[in-house]
Enzyme design. Structure first.
Site, short mmCIF file in Angstrom:
data_model
loop_
_atom_site.label_atom_id
_atom_site.label_comp_id
_atom_site.label_asym_id
_atom_site.label_seq_id
_atom_site.Cartn_x
_atom_site.Cartn_y
_atom_site.Cartn_z
N GLU A 84 0.83 -1.20 0.00
CA GLU A 84 0.00 0.00 0.00
C GLU A 84 0.87 1.26 0.00
O GLU A 84 0.54 2.25 -0.66
CB GLU A 84 -0.92 -0.01 1.23
N SER A 120 19.35 -7.44 -8.31
CA SER A 120 18.27 -7.78 -9.23
C SER A 120 18.72 -8.72 -10.35
O SER A 120 17.92 -9.48 -10.89
CB SER A 120 17.68 -6.51 -9.86
N HIS A 129 4.19 -10.71 -8.78
CA HIS A 129 5.64 -10.77 -8.76
C HIS A 129 6.23 -9.58 -8.02
O HIS A 129 7.18 -9.71 -7.25
CB HIS A 129 6.19 -10.81 -10.19
N SER A 130 5.66 -8.41 -8.25
CA SER A 130 6.10 -7.19 -7.57
C SER A 130 4.99 -6.16 -7.73
O SER A 130 3.93 -6.43 -8.30
CB SER A 130 7.40 -6.67 -8.19
#
Length: 427
Positions: free
Chosen positions: A84, A171, A307-308
């Site tokens: 959020e 990443s 996933h993200s």
């Protein structure tokens, strides 16, 4: 041709004890039974064989595991708050771990504090189980001056080398796998030079998508040949971002790949924290045997979350599949049911704990947002012992622009502020 003891084997250097045969049998993967999945608990929290419950694990430890799983889960606490917060613009990015809490917390609990860990980007539970605090998490997520990475990495790319012996998350997919092999080889050499010191292993986490990268294969082969004490922990959660496993490979998952490199491998129910703990504990013991060797664990789970924050998983999978999985195979529910059967947990404790954790997460998030950002000189730190000519030119140019257009830069948000502008950027 009649095979005798004399010609039953040929000493081909490329295969070990390969038997000669006059029968031309092609190996057919479809006719080989799939690898079984080791588990301890059923979905209702019951244990078929009580002897499989981890020995030496206390009720207090199990409660700690559950609370760590609860803190990092999507269900209304840290992951949900951070998700959020990203939508509100307070964070630039976030990745949740719902469905894989047992994999990270259970495996980390079975490793020793001195073991060296390299991660991908969904191992929040590993950091938490090894001692990362909510303040540590929030400092990294908000990129304030308390972040060891000095705010230079994406959110969720935690760095805990000095605190919890976990290397910084990157990443770039699969690069941590050969790093783990290298770390394990260094540990092996160090153990030979310093006998009697506490034994250490390297542990590497990655997803099944990363197992499709070349780094995975190179790392496993090198680890096997050099007999490195490393545990490869694959989270097979069904999806590499939007690519399901059915489009990634046709073979029997990832564990079988370990065996093709001569590595002992085990497939484990990743939603069963007891199975995860026991498998990792045994893998660590095996990895240290006979001078060291690699072990591969494939933890089967399901990525319940997107996933993200940059992903909408319902664009490539059915919402009903996610709801069905959550209802039947949630690792939190399974452990909670087990604790309730033992009288360790109840609905009231669940409610109180969730409220306490939620309040603590929000408190640390607000506090982290009020902290100063890292000093600007950190942009150029920690890469070269001496700045290159190009980097020095870039540093001077940045300083010139900031001096010329100070209203365009929020200097007061950084350590040093406007008064430290010159000293922050000078040579």
């Amino acid at each position: 041709m009649i095979l005798t003891k004399k010609n039953f084997y040929r000493p081909f250097p490329g295969a070990v004890n390969s038997r000669l045969t006059t029968k031309m049998d092609f190996l057919k993967p479809a006719e080989i039974p799939p690898i079984a999945t080791y588990h301890v608990m059923n979905s209702d929290g019951s244990v078929e064989d009580p002897s499989h419950v981890p020995s030496g694990v206390t009720d207090e430890q199990v409660l700690e595991w559950y609370k760590n799983m609860l803190t990092e889960t999507t269900v209304s606490i840290m992951d949900n708050i951070m998700f959020e917060a990203q939508r509100h613009g307070r964070l630039s990015f976030y990745m949740v771990s719902a469905g894989e809490e047992a994999v990270t917390v259970g495996s980390a609990a079975a490793l020793d504090p001195q073991d060296v860990i390299t991660c991908q980007y969904r191992e929040t539970g590993v950091f938490m189980q090894r001692g990362f605090t909510l303040q540590d998490f929030m400092s990294q997520l908000t990129a304030n001056h308390n972040d060891p990475g000095k705010g230079r990495n994406m959110p969720v790319h935690y760095s805990g080398k000095n605190k919890v012996n976990v290397h910084a998350v990157a990443s770039t997919l699969a690069t941590q796998i050969p790093h783990a092999t290298g770390a394990a080889y260094a540990l092996k050499m160090d153990a030979l030079e310093n006998p009697g010191q506490p034994p250490q292993v390297a542990a590497c986490y990655f997803g099944e998508g990363a197992a499709s990268e070349g780094d995975f294969h190179a790392a496993l082969n090198l680890a096997a040949v050099k007999k490195c004490p490393v545990i490869f922990l694959c989270r097979n959660n069904g999806f590499a971002i939007s690519t399901p496993t059915s489009e990634q490979y046709i073979g029997d998952g990832v564990a079988v790949r370990g065996m093709s490199y001569g590595i002992e491998s085990l497939r484990v129910d990743g939603t069963d924290i007891f199975a995860v703990y026991e498998a990792t504990k045994e893998a660590r013991r095996k990895a240290l045997e006979d001078g060291g060797r690699p072990i591969l664990l494939e933890f089967m789970s399901y990525r319940v979350s997107h996933h993200s924050t940059s992903d909408d998983s319902f664009a490539y999978r059915d919402r009903k599949d996610v709801d069905t999985w959550k209802a039947r195979n949630d690792p939190l529910s399974r452990l909670r049911l087990w604790m309730e059967k033992k009288g360790l947990w109840d609905a009231e404790k669940e409610k109180e704990t969730r409220a306490t954790i939620r309040a603590a997460v929000l408190k640390e998030l607000v506090a982290a947002e009020k902290e100063k950002k890292p000093a600007l000189r950190g942009i150029f730190d920690d890469v070269y012992a001496e700045l290159t000519e190009e980097a020095e030119e870039q540093k001077e140019e940045l300083r010139r622009l900031m001096m010329k257009y100070p209203e365009e830069y929020d200097m007061n948000e950084h350590e040093g502020g406007n008064s430290g502008l010159l000293s922050a950027m000078k040579y």
